[in-house]
Design an enzyme around this catalytic site. Sequence first.
Site, PDB file in Angstrom:
ATOM      1  N   ASP A  10       0.660  -1.119   0.087  1.00  0.00           N
ATOM      2  CA  ASP A  10       0.283   0.034   0.336  1.00  0.00           C
ATOM      3  C   ASP A  10       0.548   0.937   0.073  1.00  0.00           C
ATOM      4  O   ASP A  10       0.635   2.174  -0.090  1.00  0.00           O
ATOM      5  CB  ASP A  10      -0.917   0.098   1.565  1.00  0.00           C
ATOM      6  CG  ASP A  10      -0.112  -0.076   2.748  1.00  0.00           C
ATOM      7  OD1 ASP A  10       0.598  -0.599   2.714  1.00  0.00           O
ATOM      8  OD2 ASP A  10      -1.317   0.336   3.694  1.00  0.00           O
ATOM      9  N   SER A  11       1.660   0.802  -0.269  1.00  0.00           N
ATOM     10  CA  SER A  11       2.835   2.157  -0.263  1.00  0.00           C
ATOM     11  C   SER A  11       2.836   3.035  -1.530  1.00  0.00           C
ATOM     12  O   SER A  11       3.204   3.925  -2.568  1.00  0.00           O
ATOM     13  CB  SER A  11       4.676   1.491  -0.222  1.00  0.00           C
ATOM     14  OG  SER A  11       4.451   0.427  -0.643  1.00  0.00           O
ATOM     15  N   ASP A  44      -1.305  -5.947  -0.039  1.00  0.00           N
ATOM     16  CA  ASP A  44      -1.240  -5.221   0.882  1.00  0.00           C
ATOM     17  C   ASP A  44      -3.546  -4.588   1.168  1.00  0.00           C
ATOM     18  O   ASP A  44      -4.208  -4.584  -0.126  1.00  0.00           O
ATOM     19  CB  ASP A  44      -0.393  -4.160   1.194  1.00  0.00           C
ATOM     20  CG  ASP A  44       0.703  -3.991   1.755  1.00  0.00           C
ATOM     21  OD1 ASP A  44       0.611  -4.852   2.637  1.00  0.00           O
ATOM     22  OD2 ASP A  44       1.171  -3.219   2.009  1.00  0.00           O
ATOM     23  N   LYS A  66      -1.457  -9.351   2.874  1.00  0.00           N
ATOM     24  CA  LYS A  66      -0.793  -8.538   3.769  1.00  0.00           C
ATOM     25  C   LYS A  66      -1.910  -8.412   4.549  1.00  0.00           C
ATOM     26  O   LYS A  66      -2.061  -7.103   3.829  1.00  0.00           O
ATOM     27  CB  LYS A  66       0.636  -8.552   3.354  1.00  0.00           C
ATOM     28  CG  LYS A  66       1.005  -7.953   4.738  1.00  0.00           C
ATOM     29  CD  LYS A  66       2.725  -7.868   4.466  1.00  0.00           C
ATOM     30  CE  LYS A  66       2.748  -6.011   3.750  1.00  0.00           C
ATOM     31  NZ  LYS A  66       2.358  -4.928   4.579  1.00  0.00           N
ATOM     32  N   GLU A  81      -1.403  -5.373   8.192  1.00  0.00           N
ATOM     33  CA  GLU A  81      -0.663  -5.030   9.590  1.00  0.00           C
ATOM     34  C   GLU A  81      -1.881  -4.880  10.713  1.00  0.00           C
ATOM     35  O   GLU A  81      -2.484  -4.930  10.856  1.00  0.00           O
ATOM     36  CB  GLU A  81      -0.598  -3.259   9.410  1.00  0.00           C
ATOM     37  CG  GLU A  81      -0.219  -2.619   8.254  1.00  0.00           C
ATOM     38  CD  GLU A  81       0.461  -0.914   7.827  1.00  0.00           C
ATOM     39  OE1 GLU A  81      -0.041  -0.615   9.116  1.00  0.00           O
ATOM     40  OE2 GLU A  81       1.006  -1.532   6.860  1.00  0.00           O
ATOM     41  N   GLU A 139       9.153  -4.305  10.759  1.00  0.00           N
ATOM     42  CA  GLU A 139       9.301  -3.353  10.213  1.00  0.00           C
ATOM     43  C   GLU A 139       9.923  -2.456  11.532  1.00  0.00           C
ATOM     44  O   GLU A 139       9.167  -2.151  12.240  1.00  0.00           O
ATOM     45  CB  GLU A 139       8.304  -2.493   9.198  1.00  0.00           C
ATOM     46  CG  GLU A 139       8.616  -1.076   8.749  1.00  0.00           C
ATOM     47  CD  GLU A 139       7.682  -0.509   7.910  1.00  0.00           C
ATOM     48  OE1 GLU A 139       7.176  -1.004   7.517  1.00  0.00           O
ATOM     49  OE2 GLU A 139       7.747   0.019   7.571  1.00  0.00           O
TER      50      GLU A 139
HETATM   51  O1  KIV Z   1       3.666  -1.042   1.614  1.00  0.00           O
HETATM   52  C1  KIV Z   1       4.491  -1.528   1.686  1.00  0.00           C
HETATM   53  O2  KIV Z   1       5.314  -0.915   0.986  1.00  0.00           O
HETATM   54  C2  KIV Z   1       5.429  -1.865   2.990  1.00  0.00           C
HETATM   55  C3  KIV Z   1       6.643  -2.696   2.787  1.00  0.00           C
HETATM   56  C4  KIV Z   1       7.225  -1.359   3.386  1.00  0.00           C
HETATM   57  C5  KIV Z   1       6.860  -3.330   3.983  1.00  0.00           C
HETATM   58  O3  KIV Z   1       4.646  -2.837   3.350  1.00  0.00           O
END
Ligand code: KIV
Length: 270
Positions: free
Chosen positions: A50-51, A89, A119, A121, A188
């Site tokens: 989600d980055s 994510d 994934k 959080e 992280e």
């Molecule tokens: O969203 C992302 O890129 C991440 C990584 C930094 C692990 O969750």
Amino acid sequence: MSNTNYTRITTKSLQEMKSKGEKIAMVTAYDYSFAGLVDKSKIDVILVGDSASNVMAGHETTLPITLDQMIYHATSVVRAAKRALVIVDLPFGSYQSDPMEALRSAIRIMKESGAHGVKLEGGNQVKDSIQRIIQAGIPVMGHLGLTPQSIYKFGSYNVRAKENLEAKRLLEEIIMLEKIGCFGVVLEKIPAALAEKATKSTKIPTIGIGAGKNVDGQVLVLHDMLGMNKEFSPRFLRRYSDLDEIICRAITQYSEDVKSEKFPNKKEQY
Ligand code: KIV
């Protein structure tokens, strides 16, 4: 330890790598072109993070990106990934309300993008949601330590779990994630000694970002490690290229050639 010759990486391959002491290489990608290059480079896991909210859309945090937008990015990545395991994510707001909402979001990702897992959080607070998704046969990767979707609760992107209480909770939560069936976990921005302890205390692979070297693998945001985002310079980031400069030089040259009528030349016309 050298790369095992996998034709397609699966969650089982990651488990085997941990058992053999072979490190896992993971990087983010959000589109077809870059995902193709990443896959060709024999990266084990592509994370459609989600980055994308920061890197692709220019938002300050990861919070604004939507489930539809994540599915769009994931679909493009999956088309390019022939070897890598593709994990996506679950974005903020798509799994926090209740386990059924989490399951519906995970099913949409799997069905519409063709990705191989999700994934999300958090630890105890999302345990029921993780269990519900896993019960449906969807592989889940956990994410502990700094969890950027909770940035407004933390107030900063500083190192997490430096205090004993938070470190103890992280160690308990990693065991919980293993017990309920997560296939791996991202750690992280936590102290290296804690990441090492967490890695030794669980059978599932740990993937670190700013968590030192004694974890089972590493993940970086692609645009950061390629040097496309000069403003972002945390200690843990190693830049493997200077694409910012390379790309700007090429585009500036093109612009100058257009203006000076050097491009196109006779051979470049019909
Ligand atoms: O969203 C992302 O890129 C991440 C990584 C930094 C692990 O969750």
